[in-house]
Design an enzyme around this catalytic site. Structure first.
Site, PDB file in Angstrom:
ATOM      1  N   HIS A   9       3.296 -12.120   0.380  1.00 14.62           N
ATOM      2  CA  HIS A   9       2.307 -13.166   0.602  1.00 14.62           C
ATOM      3  C   HIS A   9       1.914 -13.725  -0.762  1.00 14.62           C
ATOM      4  O   HIS A   9       2.085 -13.067  -1.796  1.00 14.62           O
ATOM      5  CB  HIS A   9       1.080 -12.609   1.310  1.00 14.62           C
ATOM      6  CG  HIS A   9       1.335 -12.250   2.739  1.00 14.62           C
ATOM      7  ND1 HIS A   9       0.314 -12.076   3.644  1.00 14.62           N
ATOM      8  CD2 HIS A   9       2.483 -12.025   3.427  1.00 14.62           C
ATOM      9  CE1 HIS A   9       0.817 -11.770   4.831  1.00 14.62           C
ATOM     10  NE2 HIS A   9       2.135 -11.733   4.714  1.00 14.62           N
TER      11      HIS A   9
ATOM     12  N   GLU B  37      -0.920 -14.097  -2.239  1.00 11.08           N
ATOM     13  CA  GLU B  37      -1.893 -13.290  -2.979  1.00 11.08           C
ATOM     14  C   GLU B  37      -1.229 -12.059  -3.605  1.00 11.08           C
ATOM     15  O   GLU B  37      -1.516 -11.718  -4.757  1.00 11.08           O
ATOM     16  CB  GLU B  37      -3.035 -12.846  -2.053  1.00 11.08           C
ATOM     17  CG  GLU B  37      -3.841 -13.982  -1.472  1.00 11.08           C
ATOM     18  CD  GLU B  37      -3.307 -14.517  -0.147  1.00 11.08           C
ATOM     19  OE1 GLU B  37      -4.055 -15.230   0.534  1.00 11.08           O
ATOM     20  OE2 GLU B  37      -2.141 -14.237   0.219  1.00 11.08           O
TER      21      GLU B  37
ATOM     22  N   CYS C  38      -5.076 -12.326   4.444  1.00  8.53           N
ATOM     23  CA  CYS C  38      -4.916 -11.421   5.581  1.00  8.53           C
ATOM     24  C   CYS C  38      -5.452 -10.046   5.188  1.00  8.53           C
ATOM     25  O   CYS C  38      -5.757  -9.796   4.017  1.00  8.53           O
ATOM     26  CB  CYS C  38      -3.439 -11.347   5.975  1.00  8.53           C
ATOM     27  SG  CYS C  38      -2.438 -10.389   4.814  1.00  8.53           S
TER      28      CYS C  38
ATOM     29  N   CYS D 195      -3.589  -8.471   2.206  1.00 12.06           N
ATOM     30  CA  CYS D 195      -3.925  -9.106   0.938  1.00 12.06           C
ATOM     31  C   CYS D 195      -5.351  -8.781   0.519  1.00 12.06           C
ATOM     32  O   CYS D 195      -5.619  -8.552  -0.666  1.00 12.06           O
ATOM     33  CB  CYS D 195      -3.712 -10.613   1.033  1.00 12.06           C
ATOM     34  SG  CYS D 195      -1.972 -11.055   1.205  1.00 12.06           S
TER      35      CYS D 195
END
Length: 150
Positions: A46, A48, A76, A79
């Site tokens: 992801h 992040e 999410c 993250c």
């Protein structure tokens, strides 16, 4: 945030991942800039997580105390946990998890505010930053004919 938005738009052509970008800043210096690259066959990539990895490499430490992460969409739970463990002090995000879910992403619908409260995490949160621009990013991506959801 505008750097994160610009970085996320790179996936419109590369198809490495969805319309998500992140930027980590500390003391006014950009430490890292990353986008989602999940479709390169790593579900943990992801924006992040990628930004944390880059910033940690740059500083040669996992400890990002004093840093701020800008994320085009609310992080999410995975993250959020990585942000907590890296000791980033503040998350500033545009759209919410619900916005990503609305265009078909497989989101776990637990907000950062709930995670913060449940985990007693001292992380500061600021939502809705450049919301309209972040929402446009999602809408523009949703119009792509060959997009992939995951």
């Amino acid at each position: 945030m505008r750097l994160a938005l610009k970085e996320a738009r790179k996936n419109f052509k590369s198809s490495d991942g969805g319309p998500f970008g992140a930027c980590i800043v500390k003391n006014g210096v950009v430490l890292s800039l990353a986008r989602n690259t999940v479709l390169k066959n790593d579900a943990t990539c992801h924006a992040e997580i990628n930004a944390i990895r880059l910033a940690s490499r740059r500083l040669k430490t996992f400890d990002l105390t004093g840093a701020v992460i800008y994320s085009t969409t609310e992080p999410c739970p995975m993250c959020f946990a990585a942000i907590h463990w890296s000791r980033i002090g503040k998350v500033i995000y545009g759209t919410g998890i619900k916005d990503a879910a609305e265009i078909g992403f497989n989101e776990i619908k637990i907000s950062n505010r709930v995670l913060k409260k449940l985990g007693k995490v001292p992380l500061r949160l600021a939502s809705g930053f450049l919301y309209d621009e972040c929402r446009k990013l999602l809408k523009d991506w949703d119009k792509l004919p060959n997009k992939r959801l995951y």
